[in-house]
Design an enzyme around this catalytic site. Structure first.
Site, PDB file in Angstrom:
ATOM      1  CB  SER A 130       6.908   2.734  -8.320  1.00  0.00           C
ATOM      2  OG  SER A 130       5.977   2.740  -8.802  1.00  0.00           O
ATOM      3  CE1 TYR A 183       6.985   7.372  -6.770  1.00  0.00           C
ATOM      4  CE2 TYR A 183       6.163   6.114  -8.377  1.00  0.00           C
ATOM      5  CZ  TYR A 183       6.197   6.556  -7.110  1.00  0.00           C
ATOM      6  OH  TYR A 183       6.287   5.673  -5.771  1.00  0.00           O
ATOM      7  CE  LYS A 203       9.546   4.968  -5.749  1.00  0.00           C
ATOM      8  NZ  LYS A 203      10.066   5.219  -4.633  1.00  0.00           N
TER       9      LYS A 203
HETATM   10  P1  NAI Z   1       3.566   8.205   2.516  1.00  0.00           P
HETATM   11  O1  NAI Z   1       3.969   9.555   1.930  1.00  0.00           O
HETATM   12  O2  NAI Z   1       2.483   8.261   3.269  1.00  0.00           O
HETATM   13  O3  NAI Z   1       4.972   8.026   2.875  1.00  0.00           O
HETATM   14  C1  NAI Z   1       6.641   8.728   2.209  1.00  0.00           C
HETATM   15  C2  NAI Z   1       6.908   9.376   3.983  1.00  0.00           C
HETATM   16  O4  NAI Z   1       8.582   9.475   2.998  1.00  0.00           O
HETATM   17  C3  NAI Z   1       6.923  10.803   4.091  1.00  0.00           C
HETATM   18  O5  NAI Z   1       6.109  10.258   5.687  1.00  0.00           O
HETATM   19  C4  NAI Z   1       7.422  11.286   4.279  1.00  0.00           C
HETATM   20  O6  NAI Z   1       7.280  12.157   4.699  1.00  0.00           O
HETATM   21  C5  NAI Z   1       8.592  11.422   4.119  1.00  0.00           C
HETATM   22  N1  NAI Z   1       9.721  11.441   3.428  1.00  0.00           N
HETATM   23  C6  NAI Z   1       9.003  12.043   1.984  1.00  0.00           C
HETATM   24  N2  NAI Z   1      11.282  13.226   1.682  1.00  0.00           N
HETATM   25  C7  NAI Z   1      11.462  12.782   2.806  1.00  0.00           C
HETATM   26  C8  NAI Z   1      12.701  13.100   3.068  1.00  0.00           C
HETATM   27  N3  NAI Z   1      13.568  13.661   2.211  1.00  0.00           N
HETATM   28  N4  NAI Z   1      13.198  12.551   3.526  1.00  0.00           N
HETATM   29  C9  NAI Z   1      13.210  11.616   4.496  1.00  0.00           C
HETATM   30  N5  NAI Z   1      12.064  10.940   5.228  1.00  0.00           N
HETATM   31  C10 NAI Z   1      11.219  11.722   3.935  1.00  0.00           C
HETATM   32  O7  NAI Z   1       3.877   7.841   1.411  1.00  0.00           O
HETATM   33  P2  NAI Z   1       4.361   5.958   0.438  1.00  0.00           P
HETATM   34  O8  NAI Z   1       2.949   5.618  -0.005  1.00  0.00           O
HETATM   35  O9  NAI Z   1       4.337   5.448   2.493  1.00  0.00           O
HETATM   36  O10 NAI Z   1       5.203   5.367   0.308  1.00  0.00           O
HETATM   37  C11 NAI Z   1       6.700   5.013   0.797  1.00  0.00           C
HETATM   38  C12 NAI Z   1       7.108   4.653  -0.818  1.00  0.00           C
HETATM   39  O11 NAI Z   1       6.660   3.445  -1.311  1.00  0.00           O
HETATM   40  C13 NAI Z   1       8.013   6.226  -0.986  1.00  0.00           C
HETATM   41  O12 NAI Z   1       8.846   5.499  -1.691  1.00  0.00           O
HETATM   42  C14 NAI Z   1       6.725   5.576  -2.715  1.00  0.00           C
HETATM   43  O13 NAI Z   1       7.314   6.186  -4.042  1.00  0.00           O
HETATM   44  C15 NAI Z   1       6.634   4.038  -2.599  1.00  0.00           C
HETATM   45  N6  NAI Z   1       5.474   3.643  -3.540  1.00  0.00           N
HETATM   46  C16 NAI Z   1       4.154   3.510  -2.577  1.00  0.00           C
HETATM   47  C17 NAI Z   1       2.475   2.834  -3.371  1.00  0.00           C
HETATM   48  C18 NAI Z   1       1.890   3.468  -3.239  1.00  0.00           C
HETATM   49  O14 NAI Z   1       0.682   2.386  -3.586  1.00  0.00           O
HETATM   50  N7  NAI Z   1       1.364   3.712  -1.939  1.00  0.00           N
HETATM   51  C19 NAI Z   1       3.260   2.104  -5.097  1.00  0.00           C
HETATM   52  C20 NAI Z   1       5.138   2.674  -5.767  1.00  0.00           C
HETATM   53  C21 NAI Z   1       5.920   2.952  -4.345  1.00  0.00           C
END
Ligand code: NAI
Length: 302
Positions: A153, A166, A170
């Site tokens: 990130s 975080y 990251k």
């Molecule tokens: P999101 O919240 O929609 O998806 C994350 C998913 O990970 C959720 O469905 C959640 O249930 C699952 N999760 C959480 N803890 C877990 C565990 N212990 N085991 C298995 N699954 C688990 O968020 P998003 O935005 O799709 O994020 C995806 C990745 O991208 C994350 O790593 C986030 O930090 C990263 N990210 C996202 C950004 C954005 O702009 N959306 C920016 C930079 C990084």
């Protein structure tokens, strides 16, 4: 040029019950991959009832003729990591691709952040990636083929207020990627990372007007490329959002060998030490490379 297909390839995508992970799962499945959809979360169906978010994505993939299996283990323990990789082996017999995507936020200004907030975020993002990647990496190394894509990130690479836990996790994923790239290169395993921006539940309400331009599925083409056999890069980190892709890299200024190696010497030469001349920047590709650069600089003044 032919399309990039994944027929016969098996991909694990963690946290794929929604957001970016779901988009990656649909994209790889659409291109022929067998996908293990992992997520611990629940999501509402059309009637509002909650059920496994991962199962919903599996159902979506199967509904359009793809192949997918579900897993609901947490990435955040060694047992969970092993169970996720075992689930892919049980369902499809091999593992070719791992996308480390699962994530959570526990934001707070650092002076107010408690240890539970630190542990939760480090456990899911950083330890989680290590715990899932290690059993997958062992298999990939043995079979002489693998692709690992981790989700870093801009928070960790450039900094973001309120995200000490975080950002640290990251940045750790970028470090993991660099090391895996070196350890995997002789065994057909590539590791790369993305730093995305996308409109998901994680960023709900904070992207303003940009939200309409940065759908999760605009990130997945880069993930598909990095997950493909044709991927020609290793150890790289890419910024990706809304169809824009740029490389983020670690560089080093030309530096100074201090005439007096004292605190005052540092103060007096700080401008030269910090001076960024992008054309003159070194880009060390490893610790060994970095050591060579340092040795060369020292030899030129001795
Ligand atoms: P999101 O919240 O929609 O998806 C994350 C998913 O990970 C959720 O469905 C959640 O249930 C699952 N999760 C959480 N803890 C877990 C565990 N212990 N085991 C298995 N699954 C688990 O968020 P998003 O935005 O799709 O994020 C995806 C990745 O991208 C994350 O790593 C986030 O930090 C990263 N990210 C996202 C950004 C954005 O702009 N959306 C920016 C930079 C990084």
């Amino acid at each position: 040029m032919s399309d990039l297909r994944f027929d016969g390839r098996v991909a694990i995508i963690t946290g794929a019950g929604g957001g970016l992970g779901r988009a990656h799962a649909l994209e790889l499945a659409r291109r022929g991959a067998m996908v293990l959809v992992n997520d611990i979360g629940q999501s509402p169906g059309p009637d509002g009832t909650l059920s496994s978010a991962a199962q919903r994505v599996v159902d979506e993939i199967i509904a359009v003729g793809g192949q997918a299996a579900v897993n609901v283990d947490s990435v955040s323990t060694p047992e969970g990591g092993l169970a996720i990789v075992d689930a892919a082996l049980t369902a499809f017999g091999r593992v070719d691709i791992l996308v480390n995507n699962a994530g959570i936020l526990r934001d707070k200004a650092f002076h107010k952040m408690d240890s539970a907030m630190i542990d939760a975020v480090i456990d899911v993002h950083l330890k989680g990636a290590l715990y899932v990647t290690q059993p997958a990496f062992r298999l990939m190394r043995e079979q002489g083929y693998g692709r690992i894509v981790s989700t870093s990130s801009a928070s960790g690479l450039f900094g973001n207020f309120g995200q000490a836990n975080y950002g640290a996790a990251k940045a750790g994923l970028a470090g993991l990627t660099r090391v895996l790239a070196l350890e995997g290169v002789g065994h057909g395993v590539c590791a790369n990372a993305i730093a995305p921006i996308a409109a998901t539940q994680m960023t709900h309400g904070i992207l303003g007007d940009l939200a309409d331009k940065v759908s999760p599925d605009s990130v997945s083409p880069l993930v598909a490329y990095l997950a493909h056999e044709d991927c020609a890069v290793n150890g790289h980190v890419y910024s990706v959002a809304g169809g824009r892709v740029a490389r983020i890299f670690v560089a080093e200024t030309v530096g100074v060998v201090l005439p007096q190696n004292t605190a005052e010497g540092v103060r007096d030469h700080l401008e030269m030490i910090d001076q960024v001349d992008i054309l003159g920047c070194h880009q060390p590709s490893s610790l060994d490379d970095e050591t060579t650069i340092i040795a060369k600089a020292l030899s030129e003044v001795s």
